[in-house]
Scaffold this motif. Sequence first.
Motif, PDB file in Angstrom:
ATOM      1  N   HIS A  64       0.922  -1.284  -0.105  1.00  0.00           N
ATOM      2  CA  HIS A  64      -0.011   0.638   0.002  1.00  0.00           C
ATOM      3  C   HIS A  64       0.798   1.425   0.363  1.00  0.00           C
ATOM      4  O   HIS A  64       0.461   2.245  -0.682  1.00  0.00           O
ATOM      5  N   GLY A  65       1.532   1.788   0.589  1.00  0.00           N
ATOM      6  CA  GLY A  65       3.075   2.197   0.685  1.00  0.00           C
ATOM      7  C   GLY A  65       3.635   2.419  -0.831  1.00  0.00           C
ATOM      8  O   GLY A  65       3.441   3.228  -1.499  1.00  0.00           O
ATOM      9  N   PHE A  66       3.660   1.706  -1.721  1.00  0.00           N
ATOM     10  CA  PHE A  66       4.633   1.617  -2.507  1.00  0.00           C
ATOM     11  C   PHE A  66       3.575   2.259  -3.856  1.00  0.00           C
ATOM     12  O   PHE A  66       4.341   3.043  -4.497  1.00  0.00           O
ATOM     13  N   TYR A  67       2.283   1.510  -3.713  1.00  0.00           N
ATOM     14  CA  TYR A  67       1.472   2.009  -4.897  1.00  0.00           C
ATOM     15  C   TYR A  67       1.073   3.719  -4.318  1.00  0.00           C
ATOM     16  O   TYR A  67       0.280   3.974  -5.921  1.00  0.00           O
ATOM     17  N   SER A  68       1.271   3.991  -3.198  1.00  0.00           N
ATOM     18  CA  SER A  68       0.759   5.073  -2.964  1.00  0.00           C
ATOM     19  C   SER A  68       1.634   5.819  -3.367  1.00  0.00           C
ATOM     20  O   SER A  68       1.676   7.672  -3.612  1.00  0.00           O
ATOM     21  N   LEU A 126      11.606   3.297  -5.952  1.00  0.00           N
ATOM     22  CA  LEU A 126      10.405   4.031  -5.124  1.00  0.00           C
ATOM     23  C   LEU A 126      10.211   2.536  -4.283  1.00  0.00           C
ATOM     24  O   LEU A 126      10.164   2.546  -2.885  1.00  0.00           O
ATOM     25  N   PHE A 127      10.412   1.119  -4.267  1.00  0.00           N
ATOM     26  CA  PHE A 127      10.303   0.481  -3.742  1.00  0.00           C
ATOM     27  C   PHE A 127      11.094   0.001  -2.112  1.00  0.00           C
ATOM     28  O   PHE A 127      10.333  -0.293  -1.709  1.00  0.00           O
ATOM     29  N   GLN A 128      12.274   0.495  -3.213  1.00  0.00           N
ATOM     30  CA  GLN A 128      13.136   0.141  -2.227  1.00  0.00           C
ATOM     31  C   GLN A 128      13.491   1.038  -0.940  1.00  0.00           C
ATOM     32  O   GLN A 128      13.597   1.474   0.564  1.00  0.00           O
ATOM     33  N   SER A 129      12.884   2.459  -1.588  1.00  0.00           N
ATOM     34  CA  SER A 129      12.525   4.348  -0.554  1.00  0.00           C
ATOM     35  C   SER A 129      11.579   3.021   0.554  1.00  0.00           C
ATOM     36  O   SER A 129      11.617   3.105   1.595  1.00  0.00           O
ATOM     37  N   THR A 130      10.093   2.327  -0.217  1.00  0.00           N
ATOM     38  CA  THR A 130       9.439   1.844   0.960  1.00  0.00           C
ATOM     39  C   THR A 130       9.702   1.117   2.199  1.00  0.00           C
ATOM     40  O   THR A 130       9.353   1.153   2.664  1.00  0.00           O
ATOM     41  N   GLN A 185      23.096  -1.002  -5.484  1.00  0.00           N
ATOM     42  CA  GLN A 185      24.222  -0.111  -5.041  1.00  0.00           C
ATOM     43  C   GLN A 185      23.782   1.546  -6.724  1.00  0.00           C
ATOM     44  O   GLN A 185      23.966   1.871  -6.050  1.00  0.00           O
ATOM     45  N   SER A 186      23.231   0.605  -7.163  1.00  0.00           N
ATOM     46  CA  SER A 186      23.090   1.406  -8.825  1.00  0.00           C
ATOM     47  C   SER A 186      22.074   2.335  -8.643  1.00  0.00           C
ATOM     48  O   SER A 186      21.746   3.570  -9.267  1.00  0.00           O
ATOM     49  N   LEU A 187      21.144   2.882  -7.567  1.00  0.00           N
ATOM     50  CA  LEU A 187      20.050   3.312  -7.583  1.00  0.00           C
ATOM     51  C   LEU A 187      20.000   4.405  -6.599  1.00  0.00           C
ATOM     52  O   LEU A 187      20.375   4.770  -6.320  1.00  0.00           O
TER      53      LEU A 187
END
Length: 154
Positions: free
Chosen positions: A32-36, A103-107, A152-154
């Motif tokens: 839910h956080g990711f898709y937001s 975005l996924f990594q951040s979430t 590591q490249s993100l």
Amino acid sequence: MNENPTGKGTAVVGGGLLPEALDERMIREVVHGFYSEIRKDDLLGPIFNAAIEPEAWPRHLGKMCDFWSSTLLRSGRYEGRPLPPHLAIAGLGEEHFRRWLTLFQSTVGRVCPADVAALFMERALRIAHSFRLAIAFNRGEDTVGVKPILEQSL
């Protein structure tokens, strides 16, 4: 499922037990956080919002929770083929997958303990590479040049 000494069922992934913190609640929070974030993103938002009608988002989120539950917890709840909808998106390229992974990594970094975030990311990176290879193949492009996106490249 293997049983751990506490009696709680624990799946074995990559030769190790799943972290105890990983559960359905955490998967739901990640999805839910990711898709937001995706829906608000300048690059990915228009793609997802064009493909998924507003009233279809709850169903899509449920399906994505089932996908990650099946992928990480081996729940077997996901029934579907995730690749075909991605093959239908014209122009989908590395920049889109990089943003998706960023975005996924951040979430997962915000929601999960480090060991769980690492599991999510390992799977997400493999899925992204697999999808990129399939998309290139489907378009008749040379797949040899499709290199994995490294965390590591993100």
